[in-house]
Design an enzyme around this catalytic site. Structure first.
Site, PDB file in Angstrom:
ATOM      1  N   THR A   8       2.841  -3.717  -7.331  1.00 33.60           N
ATOM      2  CA  THR A   8       1.822  -4.544  -7.983  1.00 33.60           C
ATOM      3  C   THR A   8       1.633  -5.872  -7.248  1.00 33.60           C
ATOM      4  O   THR A   8       2.576  -6.370  -6.604  1.00 33.60           O
ATOM      5  CB  THR A   8       2.256  -4.822  -9.440  1.00 33.60           C
ATOM      6  OG1 THR A   8       1.504  -5.915  -9.965  1.00 33.60           O
ATOM      7  CG2 THR A   8       3.728  -5.201  -9.548  1.00 33.60           C
ATOM      8  N   ASP A   9       0.441  -6.441  -7.387  1.00 32.38           N
ATOM      9  CA  ASP A   9       0.207  -7.777  -6.801  1.00 32.38           C
ATOM     10  C   ASP A   9       1.035  -8.852  -7.506  1.00 32.38           C
ATOM     11  O   ASP A   9       1.179  -9.960  -7.002  1.00 32.38           O
ATOM     12  CB  ASP A   9      -1.292  -8.133  -6.853  1.00 32.38           C
ATOM     13  CG  ASP A   9      -1.886  -8.171  -8.255  1.00 32.38           C
ATOM     14  OD1 ASP A   9      -1.179  -7.853  -9.234  1.00 32.38           O
ATOM     15  OD2 ASP A   9      -3.084  -8.519  -8.374  1.00 32.38           O
ATOM     16  N   GLU A  10       1.591  -8.500  -8.682  1.00 34.74           N
ATOM     17  CA  GLU A  10       2.349  -9.513  -9.437  1.00 34.74           C
ATOM     18  C   GLU A  10       3.628  -9.924  -8.721  1.00 34.74           C
ATOM     19  O   GLU A  10       4.235 -10.942  -9.051  1.00 34.74           O
ATOM     20  CB  GLU A  10       2.646  -9.015 -10.863  1.00 34.74           C
ATOM     21  CG  GLU A  10       1.354  -8.729 -11.593  1.00 34.74           C
ATOM     22  CD  GLU A  10       1.485  -8.501 -13.094  1.00 34.74           C
ATOM     23  OE1 GLU A  10       2.414  -9.038 -13.708  1.00 34.74           O
ATOM     24  OE2 GLU A  10       0.635  -7.776 -13.636  1.00 34.74           O
ATOM     25  N   TYR A  39       9.181  -8.444 -15.620  1.00 30.05           N
ATOM     26  CA  TYR A  39       8.475  -7.272 -15.074  1.00 30.05           C
ATOM     27  C   TYR A  39       8.262  -7.428 -13.573  1.00 30.05           C
ATOM     28  O   TYR A  39       8.653  -6.566 -12.773  1.00 30.05           O
ATOM     29  CB  TYR A  39       7.125  -7.082 -15.787  1.00 30.05           C
ATOM     30  CG  TYR A  39       6.169  -6.171 -15.035  1.00 30.05           C
ATOM     31  CD1 TYR A  39       6.452  -4.821 -14.871  1.00 30.05           C
ATOM     32  CD2 TYR A  39       4.996  -6.678 -14.455  1.00 30.05           C
ATOM     33  CE1 TYR A  39       5.588  -3.983 -14.160  1.00 30.05           C
ATOM     34  CE2 TYR A  39       4.132  -5.847 -13.741  1.00 30.05           C
ATOM     35  CZ  TYR A  39       4.439  -4.511 -13.595  1.00 30.05           C
ATOM     36  OH  TYR A  39       3.585  -3.687 -12.881  1.00 30.05           O
ATOM     37  N   LYS A  71       9.832  -5.344 -10.308  1.00 28.77           N
ATOM     38  CA  LYS A  71       9.003  -4.630  -9.325  1.00 28.77           C
ATOM     39  C   LYS A  71       9.269  -5.161  -7.910  1.00 28.77           C
ATOM     40  O   LYS A  71       9.326  -4.383  -6.951  1.00 28.77           O
ATOM     41  CB  LYS A  71       7.513  -4.775  -9.669  1.00 28.77           C
ATOM     42  CG  LYS A  71       7.067  -4.078 -10.948  1.00 28.77           C
ATOM     43  CD  LYS A  71       7.195  -2.569 -10.924  1.00 28.77           C
ATOM     44  CE  LYS A  71       6.202  -1.902 -10.011  1.00 28.77           C
ATOM     45  NZ  LYS A  71       6.314  -0.405 -10.095  1.00 28.77           N
ATOM     46  N   ASN A 123      -5.527  -2.710 -12.891  1.00 25.63           N
ATOM     47  CA  ASN A 123      -6.395  -1.521 -13.029  1.00 25.63           C
ATOM     48  C   ASN A 123      -7.027  -1.480 -14.417  1.00 25.63           C
ATOM     49  O   ASN A 123      -6.479  -2.036 -15.373  1.00 25.63           O
ATOM     50  CB  ASN A 123      -5.568  -0.244 -12.900  1.00 25.63           C
ATOM     51  CG  ASN A 123      -5.147   0.079 -11.473  1.00 25.63           C
ATOM     52  OD1 ASN A 123      -5.025   1.231 -11.108  1.00 25.63           O
ATOM     53  ND2 ASN A 123      -4.926  -0.935 -10.648  1.00 25.63           N
TER      54      ASN A 123
END
Ligand code: NAD
Ligand code: TYD
Length: 340
Positions: A125-127, A153, A157, A183
């Protein structure tokens, strides 16, 4: 080729399975999913009877189970979607995120080493890059942006991403990683912003916008994410990270207003609530690398994607009504009662 798709009963995984069966009917697919609160077999109804598709229930963090599955199925490619994916839940219960997102990733890669595979793909994820300031619209995340996470979270990741790259460097495991922006689309679990707002608006319930609502997300229609992963696993270069996003930045408040307008509902439903702790301000992906190296471009503009998504939720009430009638009510009560 045989693919094991983990987390395939979730939002993006189920869309990816439909995409694969449509574009690669010559391949075989095994979906491995624990069926947590976020996994729904009803999302896979359209593929369950396909002869080249099989569903297996299990936990990616269960080493014995994963090894016996690899031994039996002899997969060529693993695409790992399985994760605890909701930031708000990670704030309430971080440990589960470490177990699935970090340990689970390690277990899958150990099985890949033991049994041999052609490609392990980590859906990230970009997070993992943290956030960008709202007053610097010129800044974007590239693949070399330092990892700088905000939530349990995103930290879990990012940890998994580092483990994946370490397995490539140390053991030569043929890995790739995609880091995608937010998304939206069919089968999106109702706890996330867009489906939550559609469903609440349909019930004329308050739409809980965190903080001032000016936080920005970079929205990508789920099918475009699926096409990017498909390209990466088949044509991407081992050991590489690819950012995926379509320059579709919108503030949360704008997204909510677009939904209300499309449904013919009043903006009076918007209710500003207590902010999420550590709330990231802005995400924005620079997708130049995947475009230049693999020729990927998103196909769906936000205006069309959101219309299709709203239509899908109107046409598939059975899918989400079943979900929101059970445990979800307790979750909603716990998450939102002290916010308003
Ligand atoms: P989701 O929560 O809708 O689905 C997750 C799926 O994983 C569920 O089917 C669940 O049952 C399964 N799962 C959870 N723990 C498991 C375990 N221990 N073993 C096996 N299966 C397990 O998530 P999503 O939104 O579809 O996201 C999929 C992946 O894409 C995640 O890795 C997420 O980090 C990543 N991602 C999501 C987005 C987004 O906007 N939703 C954006 C970028 C990346
Ligand atoms: P979410 O869908 O949880 O995705 P992420 O946190 O991974 O980006 O949230 C998207 C944005 O919407 C985020 O800025 C938080 C905000 N949000 C609300 O304002 N209200 C809500 O009820 C939810 C679920 C999210």
């Amino acid at each position: 080729m045989k693919l094991i798709i983990t987390g395939g009963a979730g939002f993006i995984g189920s869309n990816f399975i439909y995409y694969q069966l449509k574009h690669h009917p010559e391949d075989e697919f095994v979906c491995l999913d624990k069926l947590t609160y976020a996994g729904n077999l009803s999302s896979l109804k359209g593929v369950m009877e396909q002869p080249n598709f099989k569903f297996v229930r299990g936990d990616i963090a269960d080493r014995d189970f994963v090894c016996s599955l690899f031994k039996r199925e002899k997969p060529d490619i693993i695409v790992n979607f399985a994760a605890e994916s909701h930031v708000d839940r990670s704030i309430l219960e971080p440990e589960l995120f470490l177990k699935t997102n970090v340990i689970g990733t390690g277990v899958l890669m150990d099985a890949c080493r033991k049994y041999g595979i052609k490609r392990y793909h980590q859906v990230s994820t970009d997070e993992v890059y943290g956030d960008l300031p709202l007053d610097r619209p010129d800044l974007f995340f590239t693949e070399t942006t330092p990892l700088h996470t905000s939530s349990p979270y995103s930290a879990s990741k990012a940890s998994a991403d580092l483990l994946v790259l370490a397995y490539h460097r140390t053991y030569g495991l043929p890995v790739t990683i995609s880091r995608c922006s937010n998304n939206y689309g069919p089968y999106h679990f109702p706890e996330k912003l867009i489906p939550l707002m559609i469903i609440n608006a349909l019930h004329d319930k308050a739409l809980p916008v965190y903080g001032d609502g000016v936080n920005v997300r970079d929205w990508l229609y789920v099918e475009d994410h699926c096409s990017a992963i498909d390209l990466i696993i088949r044509e991407g270069h081992e050991g590489e990270v690819y950012n995926v996003g379509g320059h579709n930045e919108k503030s949360n408040l704008d997204v909510v207003k677009i939904i209300l307008k499309a449904l013919g509902k009043s903006e009076d439903l918007i209710t500003f609530v207590k902010d999420r702790p550590g709330h990231d301000r802005r995400y924005a992906i620079d997708p130049t690398k995947i475009h230049n190296e693999l020729g990927w471009l998103p196909q769906t503009k936000f205006v069309n994607g959101i219309a299709k998504t709203i239509e899908w939720y109107l046409d598939n009430k059975d899918w989400w009504q079943e979900i929101i009638s059970g445990e979800y009510q307790k979750y909603y009560e716990k998450m939102y009662k002290n916010r308003i």
